[in-house]
Design an enzyme around this catalytic site. Sequence first.
Site, PDB file in Angstrom:
ATOM      1  N   CYS A  74       0.819  -1.214   0.000  1.00  0.00           N
ATOM      2  CA  CYS A  74       0.000   0.000   0.000  1.00  0.00           C
ATOM      3  C   CYS A  74       0.849   1.259   0.000  1.00  0.00           C
ATOM      4  O   CYS A  74       0.386   2.331  -0.413  1.00  0.00           O
ATOM      5  CB  CYS A  74      -0.936  -0.004   1.201  1.00  0.00           C
ATOM      6  SG  CYS A  74      -0.089  -0.136   2.796  1.00  0.00           S
ATOM      7  N   HIS A 123      19.519  -0.168  -0.093  1.00  0.00           N
ATOM      8  CA  HIS A 123      18.107   0.214  -0.055  1.00  0.00           C
ATOM      9  C   HIS A 123      17.218  -0.998   0.223  1.00  0.00           C
ATOM     10  O   HIS A 123      16.306  -0.935   1.056  1.00  0.00           O
ATOM     11  CB  HIS A 123      17.705   0.866  -1.384  1.00  0.00           C
ATOM     12  CG  HIS A 123      16.244   1.173  -1.474  1.00  0.00           C
ATOM     13  ND1 HIS A 123      15.674   2.282  -0.886  1.00  0.00           N
ATOM     14  CD2 HIS A 123      15.221   0.494  -2.079  1.00  0.00           C
ATOM     15  CE1 HIS A 123      14.374   2.285  -1.114  1.00  0.00           C
ATOM     16  NE2 HIS A 123      14.071   1.211  -1.838  1.00  0.00           N
TER      17      HIS A 123
END
Length: 423
Positions: A50, A100
């Site tokens: 989301c 990352h």
Amino acid sequence: MNLLVIGINHNSAPVAVRERVAFVPEQMPLALRDALTCIGVSELAILSTCNRTELYGVLNDAADATVHSMVDWLAAYHRIDRAELAACIYDCRGQDALKHMMEVAAGLDSMVLGEPQILGQMKTAYAQAVEAGTANGALHRTFAQVFSVAKRVRTDTGIGENPVSVAYAAVNLTQHVFSSLSSCTALLIGAGETIELVARHLQDKGVKRIIIANRTLDRARLLAEQFNGEAVMLSDMPKYLVDADIVVASTASQLPILGKGAVEVALKKRKHRPMVMVDIAVPRDIEPQVAELADVYLYTVDDLREIVEENKRARQSEAHKAGDIIAKALLEWQTQLRALDAVDTVRDYRAKAEEYRDAELERALRQLAKGDDAEQVLEQLARGLTNKLIHSPTTQIKAAGAKGRTDLVHWARELFQLKDSDS
């Protein structure tokens, strides 16, 4: 390292963009295979939650060109304006891409710092890529390293231990009074998003019974069905209050809906068994005077905010430890990659030496078959093999010396374990 990551998340894009580039699980196999044919990568995985959509690829072409084609594909696939999407895109390459991915898996890049769900979502993304046939060697090693580091962060730091949502903090407070929630009954007043989260956390903690009280019975039923709970009208709440060990209130009422008198009556019927009450509403749903009752532990939203803020600070402190773990893991990974490069070089050098050996051996066997003197044949074999093995290194060392590259000459002495020339 030829790893590339592009994506959008809660920091780079508004929800209106994020929701338009999200993938549903049913789309993923076809999307992965389609992307692999359109983008300059040999392997690909897609993470979609989301709060983020990220593409993890192993480069075939130049990085800039691949980023461009990734954005083109993502915009075309979701039928979104490319310029609008490009304005929200970030990309990471090589070592930064691996860092990352580690930060994402460890929850360091999440909207809620340290949230644990993202690791499971990344594992699902990798499994989908494997099933679709778009991830194998390089991504397999990358994800294995990422998951290992994320697990280490969870094990060696407390980044996920302190609740940082009001709903979770509310449930956590109840455990300060009740050592186990398995025999507790919870009365939840309201049926909004916060109450839904509270119900979910209570269910996860094993609470025995959940009652949802709301002005609209249909809404209460919809919520109660998710948790095998009971739905009651707000007007009937006093009848159920006597059974409630835990009361959590979060409505939009402008006036308190639970007063001191109703709680006193319930306590007498409960024979003064303790009750934990958590009032998350603003304005308050529970009269402040309820806190005066001896067997009631009443907490307000301000109490929860103090807990949440303190826990956020604690998680931030743990995040620094997690960063150190990731930094160390990146150094270890670099060492492993360099070792892999060395293995390739050793393998190639060995193969070349074996070619020389086979050629000299074949020549020697031919000479022996003709009846040449065996001792001379062996001497020639040893001389020929030695000359071939040292020809290229000696030529390169001489060239380095001529160019003044004494560093290479000294390195060659170390490589071949030669004594220093001045010793």
